[in-house]
Design an enzyme around this catalytic site. Sequence first.
Site, PDB file in Angstrom:
ATOM      1  N   ILE A 156      29.120  35.322   8.957  1.00  0.00           N
ATOM      2  CA  ILE A 156      29.208  34.460   7.784  1.00  0.00           C
ATOM      3  C   ILE A 156      28.883  33.015   8.166  1.00  0.00           C
ATOM      4  CG2 ILE A 156      30.634  33.698   5.861  1.00  0.00           C
ATOM      5  CD1 ILE A 156      29.909  36.753   6.008  1.00  0.00           C
ATOM      6  N   GLU A 241      17.356  32.339  -2.139  1.00  0.00           N
ATOM      7  CA  GLU A 241      17.686  32.332  -0.715  1.00  0.00           C
ATOM      8  C   GLU A 241      16.435  32.577   0.122  1.00  0.00           C
ATOM      9  OE1 GLU A 241      20.441  34.674   2.602  1.00  0.00           O
ATOM     10  OE2 GLU A 241      20.429  35.371   0.514  1.00  0.00           O
ATOM     11  N   ARG A 267      -0.038  16.064  28.907  1.00  0.00           N
ATOM     12  CA  ARG A 267       0.112  16.904  30.095  1.00  0.00           C
ATOM     13  C   ARG A 267      -1.244  17.275  30.690  1.00  0.00           C
ATOM     14  NH1 ARG A 267       4.023  18.356  33.859  1.00  0.00           N
ATOM     15  NH2 ARG A 267       3.566  20.446  34.663  1.00  0.00           N
ATOM     16  N   ASN A 365      13.086  41.930   7.546  1.00  0.00           N
ATOM     17  CA  ASN A 365      11.686  42.043   7.130  1.00  0.00           C
ATOM     18  C   ASN A 365      11.280  43.488   6.857  1.00  0.00           C
ATOM     19  OD1 ASN A 365      11.537  39.309   7.268  1.00  0.00           O
ATOM     20  ND2 ASN A 365       9.905  39.214   8.794  1.00  0.00           N
TER      21      ASN A 365
END
Length: 379
Positions: A156, A241, A267, A365
Site C-alpha cells: 500500500i 491511475e 565523458r 502489463n
Amino acid sequence: MQNESEFELFRDNYRRFLNEHVAPYYEQWEEQGFMPRELWNTLGENGFLCVDVPEEYGGYGAPVEYSLMLVQETAQAGFTALAVAIGGQNELVSPYLQNIGTEQQKQYWLPKMVTGEVVTAIAMTEANAGSDLQAICTQAILEGDDYVIDGSKTFISNGLHADLIVLVAKTDPQARAKGISILLVDAHLDGVTKGRSLKKIGLHAQDTAELFFDQVRVPVTQRLGEEGKGFAYLMQELPRERLSISKMALGSIFGAIQLTTDYILQRKAFGQLLSQMQNTRFVIANAQIKAKAAQAFVEQCVTLYRDNQLSVSHVAALKCFITDTQCEVIDQLLQLFGGYGYMQEYPISRFFVDARVQKIYGGTNEIMKEIVAREILGK
C-alpha cells in the site's frame, strides 16, 4: 482550454519547489526509506495537492493537465518515489471522492487533502489478490449502522503516512465482483494497524506498507457510492491511475535522456567524447525517437480523458506500451555509463530501479494486454 502562460508559470513554480524543498534532501529520504510527513503539509501550503479539486472544496478547479504535469515533472527530476506518493493523493483518491463521494464526504475530506492535513492511500491489493481483485478476502460486514472490517492489505503506497484509507472490501463474501464495495476508513480508528515498511528494489523514499484491520467499525455513511458496485467504480476510475503512471513513465524517459546527454557530452573513451561515437549517437537518438512517440500517445490519451472519451482498453494499451518503453530505453541509456551506471551515486541507476515497478502496479502489463485482446477478440 488551458491558458498556456498560466500553465507554464505553474510548471516553473513547481520546478522551483522541487529544487528548494526536495532536491537537497532526496538522497537522505532514499536512505531512510521514507519522506517526512511534513513534506505533505509543505506541498499543500504551496498549492500542489489535488489542484483539480473544485474551488468549493478548497482546490483550484484546474484542468486535469495541471495535476498530471506534477507527476511527470517529479519523475523527470528523478524523484519518482515522490511522484508515486503525489499520484496516490492527486490521481487516485481525489478522483474517487470527486466522482463518487457524497456531498458530506467531499466537504469533510477534500479540503484536508488539498492542504496536506490528510494523506491518503488506496488499499486494493492483498497477499493472494493482486491483479485479480475479485479474489480479495478482506470483509466489511454490515452490523446496524456500521460496517465491521476484518482483513489485511499489502503493497500500500503512502501506507505509513495515511490518514484516510480508501478500502476495497467484500460486503458480500459469497459474491465475486458484485460483492465488492469501497469504504472511506479513517486510519486512526481502533483496530487499524500499520505494519512494517516494505523494502523494495526501487522507490526507496516512497513508504509502502502492510495494513491490518481487526473489527474496525466504519459508519455506513463512509461507504463510497453504492454497496456492491465497488468493482464497477474501480473500472471507472482506473484509467486515471494508468494515465498518471504513463505520465510518470514519460517524465522518467525524458529525465534519463537529459542525464545521459549531459554525461556523454563530457565523458571520453579511447581519446574521444562518447557523444562522437556512432553507437552512442544511435542509442540516444533511438531513445529520443521513442520518447516522442510515447509523448504523442500520452497527449492523445490526456485529451480523450479530458473529453470523457478515454476507454479502458485504450489507456491499457498506453500504460503497457509506455512502461515497456521506459524500461527498455533506460536500460539502454544506463549502458552508456558503463560501470558508473551501476553505482547508486549516479542518478541513472535510480531511474533504472524505479522504472521496473511501472510494469507491475496499476495492473500488470500482462493484464493490460488481456484488456486490449478482449477488445479485439472478445472474451
